[in-house]
Design an enzyme around this catalytic site. Structure first.
Site, PDB file in Angstrom:
ATOM      1  N   ASP A  30       0.813   3.484  -1.524  1.00 59.51           N
ATOM      2  CA  ASP A  30       0.076   2.282  -1.166  1.00 59.51           C
ATOM      3  C   ASP A  30       0.998   1.114  -0.826  1.00 59.51           C
ATOM      4  O   ASP A  30       2.123   1.015  -1.320  1.00 59.51           O
ATOM      5  CB  ASP A  30      -0.854   1.865  -2.308  1.00 59.51           C
ATOM      6  CG  ASP A  30      -2.004   2.836  -2.498  1.00 59.51           C
ATOM      7  OD1 ASP A  30      -2.401   3.479  -1.514  1.00 59.51           O
ATOM      8  OD2 ASP A  30      -2.487   2.957  -3.637  1.00 59.51           O
ATOM      9  N   TYR A  31       0.493   0.221  -0.002  1.00 58.43           N
ATOM     10  CA  TYR A  31       1.224  -0.962   0.442  1.00 58.43           C
ATOM     11  C   TYR A  31       1.759  -1.778  -0.729  1.00 58.43           C
ATOM     12  O   TYR A  31       2.886  -2.275  -0.695  1.00 58.43           O
ATOM     13  CB  TYR A  31       0.277  -1.809   1.303  1.00 58.43           C
ATOM     14  CG  TYR A  31       0.845  -3.103   1.844  1.00 58.43           C
ATOM     15  CD1 TYR A  31       1.816  -3.102   2.830  1.00 58.43           C
ATOM     16  CD2 TYR A  31       0.371  -4.335   1.374  1.00 58.43           C
ATOM     17  CE1 TYR A  31       2.316  -4.296   3.338  1.00 58.43           C
ATOM     18  CE2 TYR A  31       0.863  -5.522   1.883  1.00 58.43           C
ATOM     19  CZ  TYR A  31       1.841  -5.505   2.869  1.00 58.43           C
ATOM     20  OH  TYR A  31       2.332  -6.673   3.368  1.00 58.43           O
TER      21      TYR A  31
END
Length: 230
Positions: free
Chosen positions: A47-48
């Site tokens: 995830d970012y």
């Protein structure tokens, strides 16, 4: 042989080489900012707002074997959570918790005193009156934001998430944005019934077949051959 790249993905970086969905004029950091090797793709994603180990490769079959859920590559995370999880919360994670997309598989979890990680930029928001705790959590699934949802379900939201291992590959020795290259002997494809006899008929030296990769693992590490920095 296949070449695998182990990258320490920094916080707030996309697990891809381009940003196609960002707002006009707001470019987000991508993998192209830290590794410039043509023809490689991530095996899975991170995830970012998560940090840690990301594997990249130019071998589509190897990427599939690493990333596909049916191969159940265990993934280990260091998770900083809000509050102090008690024995009941840890046991719930070990048994599996019920999320909105179904129950999770049992996880391995233990408390960590102080993992060897540097401060994050920007820093984690902490409250003076609420303590935080680091956990080591290992899962064998890959649902969207699964670890964050699991810790929230037992009452301890995740503040920081670092993936430190995928299968036998570990983040050890890599700072954010750094990467290293490893050469693997990929597993050989299983032969169909009858093909082995045809291959061996009239030949000698059956014991000279390639030994690497025969044990059914994703791949065997041969050596570290390169190291890169942004």
């Amino acid at each position: 042989m296949s070449t695998l790249y182990l990258l320490h993905k920094p916080f707030r970086m996309l697990s891809q080489f381009t940003d196609r969905t960002g707002e006009p004029g707001e470019r987000r950091a991508t993998l192209a900012d830290v590794i410039q090797v043509p023809g490689i793709y991530p095996a899975g994603r991170l995830d970012y707002d998560s940090e840690g180990l990301l594997l990249l490769c130019d071998d589509g079959e190897l990427i599939h074997r690493i990333a596909h859920p049916k191969h159940k590559q265990p993934k280990t995370y260091w998770v900083q959570v809000e509050g102090e999880p008690d024995a009941a919360a840890l046991e719930a994670l070990r048994q599996g918790v019920l999320l909105n997309d179904g129950p999770t598989r049992p996880a391995k979890v233990r408390r960590l005193d102080a993992p060897p990680v540097g401060p994050r930029t920007p820093p984690v928001r902490e409250r003076q009156q609420i303590p935080t705790r680091w956990l080591e959590l290992t899962i064998s699934e890959g649902r969207n934001r699964q670890v964050r949802r699991m810790t929230a379900e037992v009452g301890h939201p995740t503040l920081r998430l670092i993936r430190v291992a995928i299968g036998s590959w570990r983040l050890d020795g890599l700072a954010p944005g750094e990467w290293r290259r490893e050469t693997l002997h990929a597993p050989t494809k299983p032969q169909r019934r009858g093909e082995q006899g045809k291959k061996d008929k009239g030949t000698k030296g059956r014991g000279e077949q390639a030994k690497s990769g025969q044990n059914g693992n994703v791949g065997r590490r041969q050596r570290k051959t390169s190291r890169g920095k942004p």
